[in-house]
Scaffold this active site. Sequence first.
Site, PDB file in Angstrom:
ATOM      1  N   ARG A  75       0.837  -1.200   0.000  1.00 56.93           N
ATOM      2  CA  ARG A  75       0.000   0.000   0.000  1.00 56.93           C
ATOM      3  C   ARG A  75       0.878   1.259   0.000  1.00 56.93           C
ATOM      4  O   ARG A  75       2.073   1.197   0.273  1.00 56.93           O
ATOM      5  CB  ARG A  75      -0.909   0.012   1.238  1.00 56.93           C
ATOM      6  CG  ARG A  75      -2.004  -1.022   1.197  1.00 56.93           C
ATOM      7  CD  ARG A  75      -2.773  -1.094   2.510  1.00 56.93           C
ATOM      8  NE  ARG A  75      -1.976  -1.674   3.589  1.00 56.93           N
ATOM      9  CZ  ARG A  75      -2.406  -1.838   4.835  1.00 56.93           C
ATOM     10  NH1 ARG A  75      -3.621  -1.444   5.164  1.00 56.93           N
ATOM     11  NH2 ARG A  75      -1.622  -2.387   5.748  1.00 56.93           N
ATOM     12  N   LYS A 127       1.755   1.861   7.338  1.00 58.36           N
ATOM     13  CA  LYS A 127       2.070   1.058   8.524  1.00 58.36           C
ATOM     14  C   LYS A 127       2.995   1.834   9.456  1.00 58.36           C
ATOM     15  O   LYS A 127       3.638   2.806   9.069  1.00 58.36           O
ATOM     16  CB  LYS A 127       2.736  -0.260   8.119  1.00 58.36           C
ATOM     17  CG  LYS A 127       1.799  -1.224   7.427  1.00 58.36           C
ATOM     18  CD  LYS A 127       0.576  -1.581   8.266  1.00 58.36           C
ATOM     19  CE  LYS A 127       0.895  -2.488   9.435  1.00 58.36           C
ATOM     20  NZ  LYS A 127      -0.307  -2.799  10.244  1.00 58.36           N
ATOM     21  N   TYR A 185      -0.837   4.503  10.696  1.00 55.50           N
ATOM     22  CA  TYR A 185      -1.250   3.532  11.715  1.00 55.50           C
ATOM     23  C   TYR A 185      -0.050   3.263  12.619  1.00 55.50           C
ATOM     24  O   TYR A 185       1.042   2.975  12.123  1.00 55.50           O
ATOM     25  CB  TYR A 185      -1.683   2.208  11.071  1.00 55.50           C
ATOM     26  CG  TYR A 185      -3.005   2.246  10.349  1.00 55.50           C
ATOM     27  CD1 TYR A 185      -4.188   2.498  11.038  1.00 55.50           C
ATOM     28  CD2 TYR A 185      -3.076   1.999   8.979  1.00 55.50           C
ATOM     29  CE1 TYR A 185      -5.409   2.526  10.376  1.00 55.50           C
ATOM     30  CE2 TYR A 185      -4.296   2.026   8.310  1.00 55.50           C
ATOM     31  CZ  TYR A 185      -5.451   2.285   9.019  1.00 55.50           C
ATOM     32  OH  TYR A 185      -6.658   2.313   8.354  1.00 55.50           O
ATOM     33  N   HIS A 238      -0.613   1.628  16.252  1.00 63.40           N
ATOM     34  CA  HIS A 238      -0.925   0.497  17.133  1.00 63.40           C
ATOM     35  C   HIS A 238       0.128   0.354  18.236  1.00 63.40           C
ATOM     36  O   HIS A 238       0.685  -0.713  18.467  1.00 63.40           O
ATOM     37  CB  HIS A 238      -1.033  -0.809  16.324  1.00 63.40           C
ATOM     38  CG  HIS A 238      -2.099  -0.771  15.272  1.00 63.40           C
ATOM     39  ND1 HIS A 238      -3.443  -0.764  15.569  1.00 63.40           N
ATOM     40  CD2 HIS A 238      -2.024  -0.712  13.914  1.00 63.40           C
ATOM     41  CE1 HIS A 238      -4.156  -0.714  14.446  1.00 63.40           C
ATOM     42  NE2 HIS A 238      -3.327  -0.662  13.432  1.00 63.40           N
ATOM     43  N   GLU A 279      -5.599   5.029  13.750  1.00 64.95           N
ATOM     44  CA  GLU A 279      -6.558   4.131  14.396  1.00 64.95           C
ATOM     45  C   GLU A 279      -7.263   4.724  15.610  1.00 64.95           C
ATOM     46  O   GLU A 279      -8.245   4.151  16.103  1.00 64.95           O
ATOM     47  CB  GLU A 279      -5.883   2.799  14.796  1.00 64.95           C
ATOM     48  CG  GLU A 279      -4.906   2.876  15.954  1.00 64.95           C
ATOM     49  CD  GLU A 279      -3.495   3.277  15.557  1.00 64.95           C
ATOM     50  OE1 GLU A 279      -2.611   3.223  16.427  1.00 64.95           O
ATOM     51  OE2 GLU A 279      -3.277   3.650  14.385  1.00 64.95           O
ATOM     52  N   SER A 287     -10.636  -1.988   8.213  1.00 63.72           N
ATOM     53  CA  SER A 287     -11.401  -3.022   8.915  1.00 63.72           C
ATOM     54  C   SER A 287     -12.366  -3.708   7.955  1.00 63.72           C
ATOM     55  O   SER A 287     -12.594  -4.920   8.032  1.00 63.72           O
ATOM     56  CB  SER A 287     -12.172  -2.403  10.084  1.00 63.72           C
ATOM     57  OG  SER A 287     -11.285  -1.877  11.046  1.00 63.72           O
ATOM     58  N   VAL A 304     -15.168  -5.071  11.489  1.00 59.04           N
ATOM     59  CA  VAL A 304     -14.504  -6.280  10.985  1.00 59.04           C
ATOM     60  C   VAL A 304     -15.467  -7.459  11.007  1.00 59.04           C
ATOM     61  O   VAL A 304     -15.652  -8.170  10.016  1.00 59.04           O
ATOM     62  CB  VAL A 304     -13.241  -6.610  11.816  1.00 59.04           C
ATOM     63  CG1 VAL A 304     -12.683  -7.986  11.434  1.00 59.04           C
ATOM     64  CG2 VAL A 304     -12.169  -5.554  11.609  1.00 59.04           C
ATOM     65  N   ASP A 352     -20.981 -10.995  20.339  1.00 61.34           N
ATOM     66  CA  ASP A 352     -20.601  -9.665  20.822  1.00 61.34           C
ATOM     67  C   ASP A 352     -21.134  -9.509  22.245  1.00 61.34           C
ATOM     68  O   ASP A 352     -22.051 -10.230  22.667  1.00 61.34           O
ATOM     69  CB  ASP A 352     -21.185  -8.575  19.908  1.00 61.34           C
ATOM     70  CG  ASP A 352     -20.428  -7.252  20.038  1.00 61.34           C
ATOM     71  OD1 ASP A 352     -19.520  -7.009  19.219  1.00 61.34           O
ATOM     72  OD2 ASP A 352     -20.742  -6.474  20.963  1.00 61.34           O
ATOM     73  N   ARG A 387     -26.148  -4.140  19.768  1.00 63.06           N
ATOM     74  CA  ARG A 387     -25.463  -4.440  18.506  1.00 63.06           C
ATOM     75  C   ARG A 387     -25.949  -5.783  17.933  1.00 63.06           C
ATOM     76  O   ARG A 387     -26.159  -5.914  16.725  1.00 63.06           O
ATOM     77  CB  ARG A 387     -23.939  -4.483  18.730  1.00 63.06           C
ATOM     78  CG  ARG A 387     -23.119  -4.735  17.478  1.00 63.06           C
ATOM     79  CD  ARG A 387     -23.184  -3.579  16.518  1.00 63.06           C
ATOM     80  NE  ARG A 387     -22.423  -3.844  15.298  1.00 63.06           N
ATOM     81  CZ  ARG A 387     -22.415  -3.047  14.242  1.00 63.06           C
ATOM     82  NH1 ARG A 387     -23.094  -1.918  14.253  1.00 63.06           N
ATOM     83  NH2 ARG A 387     -21.719  -3.349  13.177  1.00 63.06           N
ATOM     84  N   VAL A 407     -12.042  -8.510  17.449  1.00 63.91           N
ATOM     85  CA  VAL A 407     -12.300  -7.651  18.610  1.00 63.91           C
ATOM     86  C   VAL A 407     -11.333  -6.479  18.610  1.00 63.91           C
ATOM     87  O   VAL A 407     -10.133  -6.643  18.398  1.00 63.91           O
ATOM     88  CB  VAL A 407     -12.144  -8.451  19.917  1.00 63.91           C
ATOM     89  CG1 VAL A 407     -12.242  -7.537  21.124  1.00 63.91           C
ATOM     90  CG2 VAL A 407     -13.210  -9.528  19.983  1.00 63.91           C
ATOM     91  N   LEU A 408     -11.851  -5.283  18.869  1.00 67.04           N
ATOM     92  CA  LEU A 408     -10.988  -4.091  18.935  1.00 67.04           C
ATOM     93  C   LEU A 408     -11.395  -3.220  20.109  1.00 67.04           C
ATOM     94  O   LEU A 408     -12.564  -2.920  20.302  1.00 67.04           O
ATOM     95  CB  LEU A 408     -11.117  -3.266  17.650  1.00 67.04           C
ATOM     96  CG  LEU A 408     -10.344  -1.936  17.704  1.00 67.04           C
ATOM     97  CD1 LEU A 408      -8.871  -2.169  17.450  1.00 67.04           C
ATOM     98  CD2 LEU A 408     -10.901  -0.934  16.720  1.00 67.04           C
ATOM     99  N   ASP A 441      -2.555  -6.926  15.059  1.00 63.15           N
ATOM    100  CA  ASP A 441      -1.720  -5.732  15.201  1.00 63.15           C
ATOM    101  C   ASP A 441      -2.049  -4.944  16.463  1.00 63.15           C
ATOM    102  O   ASP A 441      -1.395  -3.946  16.766  1.00 63.15           O
ATOM    103  CB  ASP A 441      -1.765  -4.835  13.949  1.00 63.15           C
ATOM    104  CG  ASP A 441      -3.170  -4.512  13.488  1.00 63.15           C
ATOM    105  OD1 ASP A 441      -4.119  -4.800  14.251  1.00 63.15           O
ATOM    106  OD2 ASP A 441      -3.314  -3.974  12.382  1.00 63.15           O
ATOM    107  N   VAL A 454      -1.705 -12.690   9.914  1.00 63.40           N
ATOM    108  CA  VAL A 454      -0.970 -11.683   9.143  1.00 63.40           C
ATOM    109  C   VAL A 454      -1.347 -10.289   9.658  1.00 63.40           C
ATOM    110  O   VAL A 454      -2.530  -9.943   9.743  1.00 63.40           O
ATOM    111  CB  VAL A 454      -1.271 -11.810   7.643  1.00 63.40           C
ATOM    112  CG1 VAL A 454      -0.621 -10.683   6.851  1.00 63.40           C
ATOM    113  CG2 VAL A 454      -0.780 -13.159   7.124  1.00 63.40           C
ATOM    114  N   ALA A 455      -0.327  -9.508  10.010  1.00 63.55           N
ATOM    115  CA  ALA A 455      -0.570  -8.220  10.668  1.00 63.55           C
ATOM    116  C   ALA A 455      -0.995  -7.116   9.701  1.00 63.55           C
ATOM    117  O   ALA A 455      -1.497  -6.090  10.139  1.00 63.55           O
ATOM    118  CB  ALA A 455       0.674  -7.787  11.441  1.00 63.55           C
TER     119      ALA A 455
END
Length: 374
Positions: free
Chosen positions: A15, A75, A94, A96, A118, A134, A179, A198, A203, A239-240, A270, A298-299
Amino acid sequence: MIIGVPKEIKNNENRVALTPGGAQELSKHGHEVYIQTTAGEGSGFMDEEYVEAGAQILPDIESVYAKAEMIMKVKEPIEPEYKLIREDQLVFTYFHFASYEPLTRAMIDNKSVCLAYETVERPDKSLPLLVPMSEVAGRMSIQEGAKYLEKPLKGRGILLGGVPGVRPAKVLILGGGVVGTNAAKMAAGMGADVTIMDLNLQRLRYLDDIMPANVNTFMSNEYNIRELISTHDLIVGAVLIPGAKAPHLITRDMLKDMRPGTVLVDVAVDQGGCIETCKPTTHQDPTYIIDDVLHYCVANMPGAVPYTSTLALTNATLPFAIQLANKGWVKACQDNRDLALGLNIIKGDVVYDAVAEAFDLPHVPFEKYLGNAH
C-alpha cells in the site's frame, strides 16, 4: 507544508499513503509533496502519475524523511526508520502502539509528533480512518479462512458453502464491529453457517435485523465461546478496543477442544491479538500450527490487495491530511476534536491514555499542547 511519502518497507506491504489524486489535491492547496521513487508501484501508481499530479520524486527513504515536515505512511515505522524521524516531525500513519513497546519507546525518544489513524474518533465512537481497512480485513478474513480450510493447506478439508446434500462449514466470528460485520457478510454470502458474538446486546439486535437467515447472533462470554469452538471450522477474531491491547478471548487451553484442521484468523493481531496463541505473521509465511489448529495471523492483511486498500484508505485519510497541512497539527487538532484524539505521542509525552496504561508510562493530556481550545 512539506509532505513526504516514503515507500513502505514492512514485509509484503504494497500500500501507499497517498494516491496521485491525493498528491494533486495537496498541491492545489499550495503544499509541496515528495514521493519516494516506486512508493506507489505496489498499488498500481507509477512515479510519472505523481509527477503529473504536481509531486516531486525523491530517490530514497532518507531523502523523504529529511525533507518532510509531515510524513504520511500506511504502517507503523519499523526499526530502520526510527533514526530517520526527527524531533517535531509530524508522522501520520497507523501506529498500534499498545501492542509494541519498542516502537513506543523509539517515538518517545525521537520527540516526534505521532498522530495515529486508528485512534481518530468521531463523537459516536466510530473510527473513520480504521473503518476502511477493517472492512477490507473483515472480508479478507473469510477469503483467507476459506482457502486455508483446504486439506493441502492443512485445514479440515471443508468447502465453506458446502454443496446440496452436504452441510456448509460453520464460521464463528468474535466481535460484531466493522470487521466482524464484514466477515459475516462475506461468510454468509459464500453460504456458510455463521455465528457472530458480541458483548453488546443492542449491537446483536441490529445485526440480527440486517443479516441474512444463515447468520445467528450469540452473546459473548467465556462459557459460550468454549461451547461453540468445538463445532466450528473457521474462527475469526474481530475484537478491537481503540488504541488498547486486545483481550484474549481464546486461550491456549481452548485449542485442545477444537477439531484438527480448525482455522483461526486473528484480525486483531496488530493490537496484540484476541487469540492467546496468536503471533504476527507475514504474507510470505502466513500460517503456523499449534495443537493441530491452523493460525493465520498476518498483521497487514489489506496489504495483499493494495489497489483496493490504498484507495479505500486514502479516501478516508486525505481530508484529515489536508486539514493538517493547511493549518499545522496544533491548529488542526484545536479545530477538530476527532483529529485531536489521534494524537498518541507528542514530543516525548504519551498523550493517549491506553498507550500509557499498556506500558505503565506517565499520561499527559494532549490539551497541554493545544492550549485551552477544548
